[in-house]
Design an enzyme around this catalytic site. Structure first.
Site, PDB file in Angstrom:
ATOM      1  N   ASP A  34      76.449 -42.671 -15.990  1.00 36.77           N
ATOM      2  CA  ASP A  34      77.003 -43.361 -17.148  1.00 36.77           C
ATOM      3  C   ASP A  34      78.151 -42.554 -17.769  1.00 36.77           C
ATOM      4  O   ASP A  34      78.068 -41.326 -17.894  1.00 36.77           O
ATOM      5  CB  ASP A  34      75.859 -43.508 -18.167  1.00 36.77           C
ATOM      6  CG  ASP A  34      76.191 -44.431 -19.303  1.00 36.77           C
ATOM      7  OD1 ASP A  34      76.440 -45.613 -19.040  1.00 36.77           O
ATOM      8  OD2 ASP A  34      76.200 -43.966 -20.461  1.00 36.77           O
TER       9      ASP A  34
ATOM     10  N   GLU B 220      72.240 -30.439  -1.597  1.00 35.28           N
ATOM     11  CA  GLU B 220      71.151 -29.501  -1.285  1.00 35.28           C
ATOM     12  C   GLU B 220      69.864 -30.230  -0.918  1.00 35.28           C
ATOM     13  O   GLU B 220      68.997 -29.687  -0.249  1.00 35.28           O
ATOM     14  CB  GLU B 220      70.840 -28.621  -2.510  1.00 35.28           C
ATOM     15  CG  GLU B 220      71.714 -27.398  -2.637  1.00 35.28           C
ATOM     16  CD  GLU B 220      71.654 -26.830  -4.060  1.00 35.28           C
ATOM     17  OE1 GLU B 220      70.694 -27.129  -4.807  1.00 35.28           O
ATOM     18  OE2 GLU B 220      72.598 -26.106  -4.418  1.00 35.28           O
TER      19      GLU B 220
END
Ligand code: GLC
Length: 546
Positions: A213, A263
């Site tokens: 957002d 990751e």
């Protein structure tokens, strides 16, 4: 979790999101399983088979966290739980697992620019002294004027009024949205670390992506200068060189999040809600930043062939320049539904917020005709497409919500000058009758117009030519003909016609003119209207040449 394998290459050209169709769910208004008038997680889960049949690749669920719901959940009080009105964390986990079983990925909405004023951090900040560690997580400043009783600068809230609110001890805090949405201080490492952890919390629960957002708003000019009101700014809220929108510093944050995602070793993605101009958009799409960023430039482009071609070229060019694909959308929970937008008879500037527009003269039939044509155009373009719940039913904006039911903070914050965004958030109709047309067993939180019965899922299912069947046919055909590769070539079929060919050879044609035109020889795969006698104006068809 049945996500992609751990050795996944994050920049793999075949990643699903490069051409995925994502269906945006606004939880309050999708389906109400527990009969309290508000949609919920169980409601979403119960309708997954519908979404699978529609043919979408993923859902994006708007904020579902504990929240006072002052801004429909974009005011988050706890980023690691589910609002009790929507369900529990266990319900969310079941939804993710069921969606995966049906081959549907789940993207959730993260709100990093601000928290709710009911977030424990903000409550602690209010209780603490100026200059404290608690206040340093937000943006507190002294005011101007003799007693500091004037706001620190002239910044305005997106929803109306000053962007600053004074607290009891005289300091002011910044809120670019409602005053119950205090902006976080992204210069503070504690804030950054907290969000790394929030990402990891949801990755561990198997989500496949994040919609971020206000991703262009986190970094503010450290001098907090007044905003200069320029012509450019009045024309578009995507103006350049602004003290709190689209500042260079956001890219460092983007990269940090991207590392957290990479990751995880899985095919997870993030999509930016960045209201930035087309020139700066590619910066968000660099290989170590966002996977996707909505092309709002396309959304705000008024109806017209040349404008559409230019917007499509800009979006494709911007994405390709950095090895990404464009991300199309025509409607969402913040803008007037496109079936209504395209039926407005007066010119409207959609480049400034809020994007709800005036209740000016409207031709609803024209809006639906053009809206369906635009949807087919969008679904044929290379890249990914985001659909907003209910657009597959051709739902219009609901104009005449009475003031007493309005819930969007824009209504109050604009001192009743703007009705706000509730008109595109009215609960979905699933059946032709019942207390809320199948949305649930109770009165819905926003009233539905009577016309929703005939637009319901039940009313349109199996009906040739209905908007729902058009979307189903288009999405099935898209999977066969439009996503094999990303190639795209404009065709010249006349001054009033937009036409292009995709890699499979399929052609998409949209007639912006008044006269019916002949279609090329071949098989019509899907069309927005009856094309027995050619392609009429304001209509679109996909043709597989003979
Ligand atoms: C985004 C959301 C909108 C919300 C605002 C503040 O633009 O899409 O609904 O009001 O951010 O969080």
């Amino acid at each position: 979790m049945n996500r992609a394998s751990p050795d996944h290459d994050p920049n793999d050209q075949t990643s699903w999101w490069r051409h995925g169709v994502v269906y945006q769910v606004y939880p309050r208004s999708f389906a109400d399983a527990n009969g309290d008038g508000t949609g919920d997680v169980e409601g979403i889960r119960s309708r997954l088979p519908y979404l699978q049949q529609l043919g979408v690749d993923a859902i994006w669920v708007c904020p579902w966290y504990p929240s006072p719901l002052n801004d429909g959940g974009y005011d988050v009080a706890d980023y690691r739980d589910i609002h009790p009105r929507f369900g529990t964390l266990a319900d969310a986990e079941m939804l993710i697992a069921d969606a995966h079983r049906l081959g549907i990925r789940v993207i959730i909405d993260l709100v990093p620019n601000h928290t709710s004023s009911e977030h424990p951090w903000f409550e602690a900040a209010l209780a603490a002294d100026p200059g404290s560690r608690e206040r340093a997580r937000y943006i507190f400043r002294s005011g101007k004027g003799l007693d500091g009783d004037l706001p620190p600068n002239n910044w305005t809230s997106v929803f109306g009024g000053s962007a600053w609110k004074r607290v009891a001890d005289g300091e002011w805090y910044l809120h670019l949205f409602d005053h119950t949405q205090p902006d976080l201080n992204w210069e503070n490492e504690e804030v950054r670390a907290e969000f790394d952890d929030i990402f990891r919390f949801w990755l561990a629960r198997g989500v496949d992506g994040f919609r971020i957002d206000v991703s262009h708003g986190m970094v503010k000019d450290p001098a907090f200068p007044d905003v200069e009101i320029t012509e450019e700014l009045l024309e578009s809220s995507q103006a350049t060189d602004h003290p709190h929108w689209d500042r260079d510093g956001v890219h460092e944050i983007n990269r940090r999040w991207r590392r957290v995602l990479d990751e995880s070793g899985s095919d997870v993605m993030m999509v930016a809600e960045a209201w930035v101009n087309a020139t700066n958009l590619p910066l968000y799409l660099r290989p170590d930043e966002y996977h996707q960023s909505f092309s709002f430039d396309f959304l705000v482009t008024p109806w017209g062939r040349d404008a559409a071609i230019a917007a499509i070229d800009r979006a494709i060019g911007a994405a390709r320049a950095v090895g990404s694909t464009p991300t199309w959308t025509l409607s969402n929970h913040d803008v007037m539904r496109h079936t209504t937008r395209y039926g407005l008879l007066a010119d409207t500037n959609w480049r400034t917020w809020p994007l709800t527009g005036p209740a000016s003269a409207l031709d609803p039939d024209l809006g639906l005709r053009r809206g369906r044509a635009a949807s087919l155009l969008m679904m044929a373009l290379p890249g990914s497409a985001y659909l907003y719940q209910g657009e597959e039913l051709g739902l219009p904006e609901v104009w005449d919500l009475p003031p007493e039911v309005l819930d969007d903070p824009v209504w109050e914050d604009s001192h009743h000058e703007q009705k706000g965004r509730d008109g595109c958030r009215v609960p979905l109709p699933w059946s032709t009758d019942g207390p809320s047309f199948g949305f649930g067993d109770a009165e819905p939180w926003l009233p539905q117009p009577d016309s929703f019965g005939d637009l319901s899922v039940d009313a349109q299912t199996g009906v040739p030519g209905s908007t729902l069947e058009m979307y189903r046919t288009a999405l099935a055909a898209r999977a066969l003909h439009m996503v094999g590769d990303e190639s795209f070539e404009w065709l010249d079929l006349g001054d009033e016609v937009l036409a292009f060919r995709r890699g499979s050879g399929a052609i998409c044609i949209l007639n912006y003119g008044g006269a019916t035109i002949d279609l090329p020889e071949g098989r019509v795969i899907v069309s927005s209207t009856d094309v027995g006698h050619g392609l009429p104006g304001d209509a679109c068809a996909w043709v597989l040449p003979a």
